[in-house]
Design a protein around this motif. Sequence first.
Motif, PDB file in Angstrom:
ATOM      1  N   ILE A 263       0.860  -1.184   0.000  1.00  0.00           N
ATOM      2  CA  ILE A 263       0.000   0.000   0.000  1.00  0.00           C
ATOM      3  C   ILE A 263       0.896   1.234   0.000  1.00  0.00           C
ATOM      4  O   ILE A 263       2.004   1.205   0.564  1.00  0.00           O
ATOM      5  CB  ILE A 263      -0.951  -0.002   1.222  1.00  0.00           C
ATOM      6  N   ASP A 264       0.446   2.288  -0.643  1.00  0.00           N
ATOM      7  CA  ASP A 264       1.160   3.566  -0.631  1.00  0.00           C
ATOM      8  C   ASP A 264       1.196   4.055   0.823  1.00  0.00           C
ATOM      9  O   ASP A 264       0.147   4.280   1.429  1.00  0.00           O
ATOM     10  CB  ASP A 264       0.391   4.541  -1.532  1.00  0.00           C
ATOM     11  N   LEU A 265       2.393   4.173   1.370  1.00  0.00           N
ATOM     12  CA  LEU A 265       2.522   4.461   2.803  1.00  0.00           C
ATOM     13  C   LEU A 265       1.982   5.837   3.171  1.00  0.00           C
ATOM     14  O   LEU A 265       1.688   6.094   4.341  1.00  0.00           O
ATOM     15  CB  LEU A 265       3.984   4.303   3.235  1.00  0.00           C
ATOM     16  N   SER A 266       1.812   6.717   2.180  1.00  0.00           N
ATOM     17  CA  SER A 266       1.253   8.044   2.482  1.00  0.00           C
ATOM     18  C   SER A 266      -0.239   7.959   2.806  1.00  0.00           C
ATOM     19  O   SER A 266      -0.829   8.919   3.277  1.00  0.00           O
ATOM     20  CB  SER A 266       1.497   9.008   1.319  1.00  0.00           C
ATOM     21  N   LEU A 267      -0.848   6.781   2.568  1.00  0.00           N
ATOM     22  CA  LEU A 267      -2.269   6.613   2.900  1.00  0.00           C
ATOM     23  C   LEU A 267      -2.474   6.317   4.386  1.00  0.00           C
ATOM     24  O   LEU A 267      -3.604   6.329   4.879  1.00  0.00           O
ATOM     25  CB  LEU A 267      -2.882   5.474   2.072  1.00  0.00           C
ATOM     26  N   LEU A 268      -1.392   6.042   5.104  1.00  0.00           N
ATOM     27  CA  LEU A 268      -1.516   5.748   6.544  1.00  0.00           C
ATOM     28  C   LEU A 268      -1.861   7.024   7.304  1.00  0.00           C
ATOM     29  O   LEU A 268      -1.315   8.089   7.036  1.00  0.00           O
ATOM     30  CB  LEU A 268      -0.218   5.153   7.090  1.00  0.00           C
ATOM     31  N   ASP A 269      -2.744   6.851   8.284  1.00  0.00           N
ATOM     32  CA  ASP A 269      -3.192   7.985   9.089  1.00  0.00           C
ATOM     33  C   ASP A 269      -3.046   7.580  10.560  1.00  0.00           C
ATOM     34  O   ASP A 269      -3.221   6.402  10.895  1.00  0.00           O
ATOM     35  CB  ASP A 269      -4.671   8.259   8.756  1.00  0.00           C
ATOM     36  N   PRO A 270      -2.750   8.520  11.433  1.00  0.00           N
ATOM     37  CA  PRO A 270      -2.561   8.160  12.842  1.00  0.00           C
ATOM     38  C   PRO A 270      -3.745   7.415  13.464  1.00  0.00           C
ATOM     39  O   PRO A 270      -3.567   6.675  14.430  1.00  0.00           O
ATOM     40  CB  PRO A 270      -2.354   9.520  13.530  1.00  0.00           C
ATOM     41  N   ARG A 271      -4.961   7.600  12.909  1.00  0.00           N
ATOM     42  CA  ARG A 271      -6.107   6.901  13.511  1.00  0.00           C
ATOM     43  C   ARG A 271      -6.127   5.413  13.152  1.00  0.00           C
ATOM     44  O   ARG A 271      -6.855   4.636  13.766  1.00  0.00           O
ATOM     45  CB  ARG A 271      -7.423   7.566  13.070  1.00  0.00           C
ATOM     46  N   HIS A 272      -5.360   5.006  12.142  1.00  0.00           N
ATOM     47  CA  HIS A 272      -5.313   3.585  11.778  1.00  0.00           C
ATOM     48  C   HIS A 272      -4.532   2.776  12.807  1.00  0.00           C
ATOM     49  O   HIS A 272      -3.492   3.234  13.281  1.00  0.00           O
ATOM     50  CB  HIS A 272      -4.576   3.374  10.432  1.00  0.00           C
ATOM     51  N   TRP A 273      -4.994   1.563  13.105  1.00  0.00           N
ATOM     52  CA  TRP A 273      -4.085   0.564  13.677  1.00  0.00           C
ATOM     53  C   TRP A 273      -3.582  -0.263  12.498  1.00  0.00           C
ATOM     54  O   TRP A 273      -4.322  -0.450  11.509  1.00  0.00           O
ATOM     55  CB  TRP A 273      -4.756  -0.287  14.759  1.00  0.00           C
TER      56      TRP A 273
END
Length: 295
Positions: A224-234
């Motif tokens: 996955i494109d790592l820029s799609l990660l958000d702090p609210r994700h586990w």
Amino acid sequence: MSTDQQGPGAPESAEPRALRVGLIGAGIQGSRTPAMHRAEGAAQGIALRYDLLDTDLMDPPGPAIGALLDRAEAEGYAGLNITFPYKKAVMAELDALSEGARRVGAVNTVVFRDGRRFGHNTDRWGFAEGLARGLPGAGMGCVLLLGAGGAGGAVAHALVGAGAERLLIADMSAEAAAALAASINAHDPGRAEVAPDLAAAAAQADGIVNATPMGMAKLPGAAIDLSLLDPRHWVADIVYFPLETALLAAARARGCRTLSGAGMAVFQAVRAFELFTGKTPDAARMRATFESMGA
Ligand code: NAD
């Protein structure tokens, strides 16, 4: 042939009364599962012999799983772990399946008892247990699963069992993603769907799980494109070689709660040990053995 390359056809053990178990699979020399079982057996005072039955090293290589099971049963094995490429094929050779194995459609643990063969899927339980212990309270409204292969199937069923209300499944093989979604929906209608657009899926997800091989030492990177990660994700990864994948490193840098692949690897063995021996293993001790084998 290594000293623990014993099994069907091998000379009789010096410990004839030891509980004999083992792992059948191709290219399994690096597996940490034997060490976890051997150390836990020793710690509990159980005479347990765990053999590596590496089908790549057999002559001829790649025998049929039915023949391997016949010989192991005849030689008095109490049970076997089963891995690639036999987890589905072994099902045709068994007398009964646990509910988990039936749902996932794969078996990674066989128990021989009273002339019958019982199939279990401890990968599913292992992921669920690792998740519950490692990420307590993780949001289960919507989870994005990357990878719909053998391990992804066990993870998908574990996530739904853990309460995932919506499971979005992405795989570079659209057929694999659709087949896994159909397998989930057959038991829990409407819970799973294919996720063709990762950005849209990540935007909806509470948690993201990697069950692709991406991130392994031999396949660096992420699915996955790592820029799609958000702090609210586990964020959970089931890759465990290395434990710190690019996905987990990026997630931690963003402030996400994370879970490594160690939990699933350890707890599949915890449950299998219990099935083989009837004894409750010390999960922390088995994890310590796993971790002692390197990062
Ligand atoms: P598999 O080959 O059966 O399935 C992998 C799936 O990932 C395939 O469907 C493939 O199409 C998909 N895929 C690969 N690259 C992708 C990408 N970039 N984007 C989207 N999809 C992609 O393999 P498996 O048996 O399911 O194992 C997957 C990984 O899980 C292994 O490499 C291993 O590291 C890990 N694993 C961990 C444990 C554990 O106990 N922690 C157990 C089993 C497997």
